[in-house]
Design an enzyme around this catalytic site. Structure first.
Site, PDB file in Angstrom:
ATOM      1  NE  ARG A 157      -1.681  -2.328   2.759  1.00 54.08           N
ATOM      2  CZ  ARG A 157      -1.818  -3.602   2.377  1.00 54.08           C
ATOM      3  NH1 ARG A 157      -2.865  -3.957   1.688  1.00 54.08           N
ATOM      4  NH2 ARG A 157      -0.923  -4.527   2.698  1.00 54.08           N
ATOM      5  CB  THR A 158       3.518   2.557   2.209  1.00 54.90           C
ATOM      6  OG1 THR A 158       2.792   2.140   3.363  1.00 54.90           O
ATOM      7  CG2 THR A 158       4.167   3.892   2.471  1.00 54.90           C
ATOM      8  CE  LYS A 213      26.527  -3.439  -7.621  1.00 52.90           C
ATOM      9  NZ  LYS A 213      26.754  -2.428  -8.661  1.00 52.90           N
ATOM     10  NE  ARG A 264       7.463   0.756   4.605  1.00 54.08           N
ATOM     11  CZ  ARG A 264       6.245   0.223   4.621  1.00 54.08           C
ATOM     12  NH1 ARG A 264       6.062  -1.017   4.264  1.00 54.08           N
ATOM     13  NH2 ARG A 264       5.209   0.935   4.996  1.00 54.08           N
ATOM     14  CG  HIS A 313       4.106   4.049   8.512  1.00 53.34           C
ATOM     15  ND1 HIS A 313       4.170   4.908   7.416  1.00 53.34           N
ATOM     16  CD2 HIS A 313       3.645   2.857   8.026  1.00 53.34           C
ATOM     17  CE1 HIS A 313       3.771   4.244   6.339  1.00 53.34           C
ATOM     18  NE2 HIS A 313       3.459   3.010   6.681  1.00 53.34           N
TER      19      HIS A 313
HETATM   20  C1  NCD Z   1       2.241  -1.176   8.129  1.00 51.13           C
HETATM   21  C2  NCD Z   1       3.738  -0.927   8.214  1.00 51.13           C
HETATM   22  O1  NCD Z   1       4.453  -1.119   7.238  1.00 51.13           O
HETATM   23  O2  NCD Z   1       4.133  -0.521   9.289  1.00 51.13           O
HETATM   24  N1  NCD Z   1       1.783  -1.312   6.821  1.00 51.13           N
HETATM   25  C3  NCD Z   1       1.471  -0.200   6.098  1.00 51.13           C
HETATM   26  O3  NCD Z   1       2.304   0.627   5.809  1.00 51.13           O
HETATM   27  N2  NCD Z   1       0.191  -0.025   5.753  1.00 51.13           N
HETATM   28  C4  NCD Z   1       1.744  -2.223   9.034  1.00 51.13           C
HETATM   29  C5  NCD Z   1       2.359  -3.588   9.026  1.00 51.13           C
HETATM   30  O4  NCD Z   1       3.273  -3.905   8.279  1.00 51.13           O
HETATM   31  O5  NCD Z   1       1.861  -4.404   9.822  1.00 51.13           O
END
Ligand code: NCD
Length: 305
Positions: free
Chosen positions: A53-54, A82, A103, A131
């Site tokens: 999703r993100t 590397k 991320r 997040h």
């Molecule tokens: C979450 C995350 O990556 O922290 N997912 C997200 O971004 N919607 C939650 C998760 O991974 O459980």
């Protein structure tokens, strides 16, 4: 007028005031696709950890505003494999892009990236830490379905120790009035003490193990974060600790309350809940598009256009 947003980083929800949060939500409500808005702008999407999703909603948000996305979706395909350091990677990518979405499994990595980059950096999750854009879309859903952000009773369920979405969301709730937080987790997955200190005096909170939904406006369910356990045996002890079933939702939750989950779901919400009126987690994920469009527009163009 000097822009409050142009060129800013979004690393922690702590960096945002109530006013900042409300202006993102307002912008998200009003934003529409516009192929000219980010024309000629390039956003780098650097995902060193899995994401559906993100990553896709950031990509879609950029495209809907007419910008372009470059990047990768695994550290294995970047030069990290590397032995390149994160500082070196960011030091180069900042010359390729007008903004960086990152991320990374290590806490503090997004802050490090922001220190190196002279373009806006957006934290799309750093380890178990923060997040912030997920929190903004969580608040967007809460406001949309409950109609307010003050005076809420919110239950957070599951992995409150390693779940970065609940850490960010709890901090954001300190910006609002008369919040009651019910922290529901197995003892080894309790909310970190340092985070609780941050909440003290600002939100009323209560920790418990029992999954009791009565009186809650919002139930925020989380996945047990298997990949963050230093010892897989510890995970085995708590996996499947909570499974939300239709019966308890129907018996304990008002029809006006909502159930949220940042997704992905493993087994903590039974699929029979999906068709109940309170289930809003798929709609919540859709909110990622307007919210991330709003964030990109504010950071790349400022508030005036
Ligand atoms: C979450 C995350 O990556 O922290 N997912 C997200 O971004 N919607 C939650 C998760 O991974 O459980």
């Amino acid at each position: 007028m000097q822009s409050r947003w142009l060129g800013r980083d979004i690393i922690s929800i702590r960096d945002l005031s109530r006013d900042d949060i409300e202006s993102v939500l307002l912008e998200a409500k009003e934003i529409r696709p516009n192929p000219d808005a980010l024309r000629g702008k390039v956003v780098a999407s650097l995902f060193f950890e899995p994401s559906t999703r993100t990553q896709l909603s950031f990509g879609s948000a950029v495209e809907r505003l007419g910008g372009q996305v470059i990047g990768f979706s695994s550290g294995d395909v970047s030069s990290k494999a590397k032995g390149e350091t994160l500082s070196d990677t960011i030091g180069v990518v900042k010359g390729y892009a007008d903004a960086i979405v990152i991320r990374h499994p290590k806490e503090g990595s997004a802050r490090l990236a922001a220190d190196v980059a002279d373009v806006p950096v957006i934290n799309a999750g750093d380890g178990a830490n923060q997040h912030p854009t997920q929190t903004l879309l969580d608040l967007y859903s809460i406001e949309k379905y409950i109609g307010r952000l003050d005076g809420l009773s919110i239950g957070m369920v599951g992995d409150l120790r390693y779940g970065r979405t609940v850490h960010s969301l709890a901090t954001a709730l300190t910006r609002f009035k008369k919040i009651k937080l019910r922290l529901i987790s197995p003892p080894i997955l309790k909310f970190p003490a340092s985070h609780l200190d941050e909440l003290r005096g600002l939100v009323e909170f209560h920790e418990q193990e029992e999954l009791d939904l009565r009186g809650l406006d919002v139930v925020y369910v989380t996945r047990i974060q298997k990949e963050r356990f230093p010892d897989i045996e510890e995970y085995e002890k708590v996996k499947g600790a909570y499974v939300l079933r239709a019966k308890s939702v129907e018996e304990q939750l008002s029809a006006k309350s909502i159930i949220l989950h940042p997704l992905p779901r493993v087994d903590e919400i039974h699929t029979e809940v999906d068709s109940l009126p309170q289930a809003k987690y798929f709609e919540q994920a859709e909110g990622g598009i307007p919210v991330r469009m709003a964030i990109l527009k504010l950071l790349l163009l400022g508030e005036s256009k």
